[in-house]
Design a protein around this motif. Structure first.
Motif, PDB file in Angstrom:
ATOM      1  N   ALA A  65       0.828  -1.201   0.000  1.00 14.95           N
ATOM      2  CA  ALA A  65       0.000   0.000   0.000  1.00 14.95           C
ATOM      3  C   ALA A  65       0.863   1.251   0.000  1.00 14.95           C
ATOM      4  O   ALA A  65       0.516   2.260  -0.616  1.00 14.95           O
ATOM      5  CB  ALA A  65      -0.941  -0.011   1.197  1.00 14.95           C
ATOM      6  N   GLY A  66       2.008   1.209   0.629  1.00 13.12           N
ATOM      7  CA  GLY A  66       2.894   2.361   0.667  1.00 13.12           C
ATOM      8  C   GLY A  66       3.552   2.656  -0.664  1.00 13.12           C
ATOM      9  O   GLY A  66       4.102   3.745  -0.857  1.00 13.12           O
ATOM     10  N   LEU A  67       3.527   1.731  -1.585  1.00 12.00           N
ATOM     11  CA  LEU A  67       4.147   1.933  -2.887  1.00 12.00           C
ATOM     12  C   LEU A  67       3.278   2.738  -3.848  1.00 12.00           C
ATOM     13  O   LEU A  67       3.726   3.102  -4.927  1.00 12.00           O
ATOM     14  CB  LEU A  67       4.468   0.570  -3.530  1.00 12.00           C
ATOM     15  CG  LEU A  67       5.481  -0.293  -2.798  1.00 12.00           C
ATOM     16  CD1 LEU A  67       5.602  -1.640  -3.498  1.00 12.00           C
ATOM     17  CD2 LEU A  67       6.824   0.397  -2.730  1.00 12.00           C
ATOM     18  N   LEU A  68       2.057   2.984  -3.468  1.00  6.67           N
ATOM     19  CA  LEU A  68       1.144   3.665  -4.376  1.00  6.67           C
ATOM     20  C   LEU A  68       1.660   5.039  -4.794  1.00  6.67           C
ATOM     21  O   LEU A  68       1.495   5.443  -5.935  1.00  6.67           O
ATOM     22  CB  LEU A  68      -0.244   3.803  -3.741  1.00  6.67           C
ATOM     23  CG  LEU A  68      -1.034   2.516  -3.631  1.00  6.67           C
ATOM     24  CD1 LEU A  68      -2.291   2.740  -2.817  1.00  6.67           C
ATOM     25  CD2 LEU A  68      -1.380   1.980  -4.993  1.00  6.67           C
ATOM     26  N   GLY A  69       2.259   5.752  -3.882  1.00  2.00           N
ATOM     27  CA  GLY A  69       2.829   7.052  -4.219  1.00  2.00           C
ATOM     28  C   GLY A  69       1.843   7.996  -4.863  1.00  2.00           C
ATOM     29  O   GLY A  69       2.230   8.831  -5.673  1.00  2.00           O
ATOM     30  N   GLY A  70       0.573   7.890  -4.498  1.00  2.00           N
ATOM     31  CA  GLY A  70      -0.425   8.805  -5.020  1.00  2.00           C
ATOM     32  C   GLY A  70      -0.944   8.452  -6.403  1.00  2.00           C
ATOM     33  O   GLY A  70      -1.758   9.174  -6.948  1.00  2.00           O
ATOM     34  N   GLU A  87       1.069   1.915 -22.813  1.00  2.00           N
ATOM     35  CA  GLU A  87       2.517   1.839 -23.022  1.00  2.00           C
ATOM     36  C   GLU A  87       3.241   1.436 -21.748  1.00  2.00           C
ATOM     37  O   GLU A  87       4.194   0.670 -21.782  1.00  2.00           O
ATOM     38  CB  GLU A  87       3.058   3.167 -23.554  1.00  2.00           C
ATOM     39  CG  GLU A  87       2.665   3.441 -24.989  1.00  2.00           C
ATOM     40  CD  GLU A  87       3.041   2.320 -25.945  1.00  2.00           C
ATOM     41  OE1 GLU A  87       4.192   1.843 -25.901  1.00  2.00           O
ATOM     42  OE2 GLU A  87       2.175   1.912 -26.735  1.00  2.00           O
ATOM     43  N   ALA A  88       2.799   1.936 -20.599  1.00  2.00           N
ATOM     44  CA  ALA A  88       3.455   1.625 -19.328  1.00  2.00           C
ATOM     45  C   ALA A  88       3.282   0.162 -18.946  1.00  2.00           C
ATOM     46  O   ALA A  88       4.090  -0.379 -18.196  1.00  2.00           O
ATOM     47  CB  ALA A  88       2.903   2.520 -18.220  1.00  2.00           C
ATOM     48  N   LEU A  89       2.244  -0.482 -19.463  1.00  2.00           N
ATOM     49  CA  LEU A  89       1.936  -1.860 -19.077  1.00  2.00           C
ATOM     50  C   LEU A  89       2.331  -2.885 -20.138  1.00  2.00           C
ATOM     51  O   LEU A  89       2.268  -4.076 -19.885  1.00  2.00           O
ATOM     52  CB  LEU A  89       0.443  -1.996 -18.784  1.00  2.00           C
ATOM     53  CG  LEU A  89      -0.092  -1.095 -17.686  1.00  2.00           C
ATOM     54  CD1 LEU A  89      -1.593  -1.292 -17.543  1.00  2.00           C
ATOM     55  CD2 LEU A  89       0.611  -1.345 -16.375  1.00  2.00           C
ATOM     56  N   PRO A 110       5.159  -4.467 -14.741  1.00  2.00           N
ATOM     57  CA  PRO A 110       4.472  -3.180 -14.651  1.00  2.00           C
ATOM     58  C   PRO A 110       4.945  -2.439 -13.400  1.00  2.00           C
ATOM     59  O   PRO A 110       5.483  -3.050 -12.480  1.00  2.00           O
ATOM     60  CB  PRO A 110       2.996  -3.577 -14.537  1.00  2.00           C
ATOM     61  CG  PRO A 110       3.018  -4.936 -13.947  1.00  2.00           C
ATOM     62  CD  PRO A 110       4.281  -5.585 -14.445  1.00  2.00           C
ATOM     63  N   THR A 111       4.741  -1.154 -13.378  1.00  2.00           N
ATOM     64  CA  THR A 111       5.175  -0.341 -12.240  1.00  2.00           C
ATOM     65  C   THR A 111       4.219  -0.494 -11.060  1.00  2.00           C
ATOM     66  O   THR A 111       3.118  -1.035 -11.192  1.00  2.00           O
ATOM     67  CB  THR A 111       5.256   1.139 -12.638  1.00  2.00           C
ATOM     68  OG1 THR A 111       3.977   1.558 -13.107  1.00  2.00           O
ATOM     69  CG2 THR A 111       6.284   1.349 -13.741  1.00  2.00           C
ATOM     70  N   ALA A 112       4.654  -0.011  -9.896  1.00  2.00           N
ATOM     71  CA  ALA A 112       3.813  -0.006  -8.705  1.00  2.00           C
ATOM     72  C   ALA A 112       2.512   0.703  -9.033  1.00  2.00           C
ATOM     73  O   ALA A 112       2.516   1.636  -9.836  1.00  2.00           O
ATOM     74  CB  ALA A 112       4.527   0.690  -7.560  1.00  2.00           C
ATOM     75  N   PRO A 113       1.431   0.232  -8.538  1.00  2.00           N
ATOM     76  CA  PRO A 113       1.243  -0.641  -7.385  1.00  2.00           C
ATOM     77  C   PRO A 113       1.156  -2.124  -7.714  1.00  2.00           C
ATOM     78  O   PRO A 113       0.875  -2.924  -6.842  1.00  2.00           O
ATOM     79  CB  PRO A 113      -0.083  -0.152  -6.815  1.00  2.00           C
ATOM     80  CG  PRO A 113      -0.862   0.249  -8.025  1.00  2.00           C
ATOM     81  CD  PRO A 113       0.171   0.854  -8.956  1.00  2.00           C
TER      82      PRO A 113
END
Length: 144
Positions: free
Chosen positions: A14-19, A30-32, A37-40
């Protein structure tokens, strides 16, 4: 709380969400497109006693906050996003729960499979797998 949720909370995911919201990430194709894939999103096999590559589903990543339904992002052995998978609990559907506005890994789906699953680590209760294959070769790439 299911086993998967407990494990991921314990890992501090949960702390990895970074907003950032999972909805925004899930719609950034593109990101996926390439694993990881990136956090979360976290790799399911890192949190549960499941193989890294599950025949028919590939290597799965999920945002723990979207459990149990997902989306689970399914990558082939080359790390290409091949499918978006949902695991919708049958009891929730029978009770009238709607799973609306669910994110997708890619906006194009070539085909869809829907099938019953009696339960497994992470989604212990009986549920339906809804698998959106994103291109005509995706299903074959996710096979054993």
């Amino acid at each position: 709380m299911n086993t998967f949720k407990k494990l991921t909370i314990g890992l501090g995911v949960a702390g990895l969400l970074g907003g950032l919201s999972s909805q925004a990430l899930a719609h950034d194709e593109e990101a996926l497109r390439q694993a990881p894939p990136t956090a979360p999103f976290i790799k399911v096999s890192d949190a549960l006693p499941l193989p890294e590559f599950i025949p028919g589903l590939g290597t799965l990543f999920v945002d723990p906050d979207t459990l149990p339904a997902g989306p689970f992002l399914a990558y082939d052995r080359e790390g290409r996003l091949s499918a978006t998978v949902y695991m919708t609990p049958l009891a929730a559907l029978e009770e009238g729960t709607a799973f609306n506005d669910m994110a997708v890994g890619r906006h194009h789906a070539e085909s869809v499979d829907i099938y019953y699953n009696a339960g497994h680590p992470g989604v212990d209760e009986p549920h339906a797998h809804v698998v959106l294959f994103h291109d005509s070769e995706a299903k074959a790439r996710l096979s054993p």
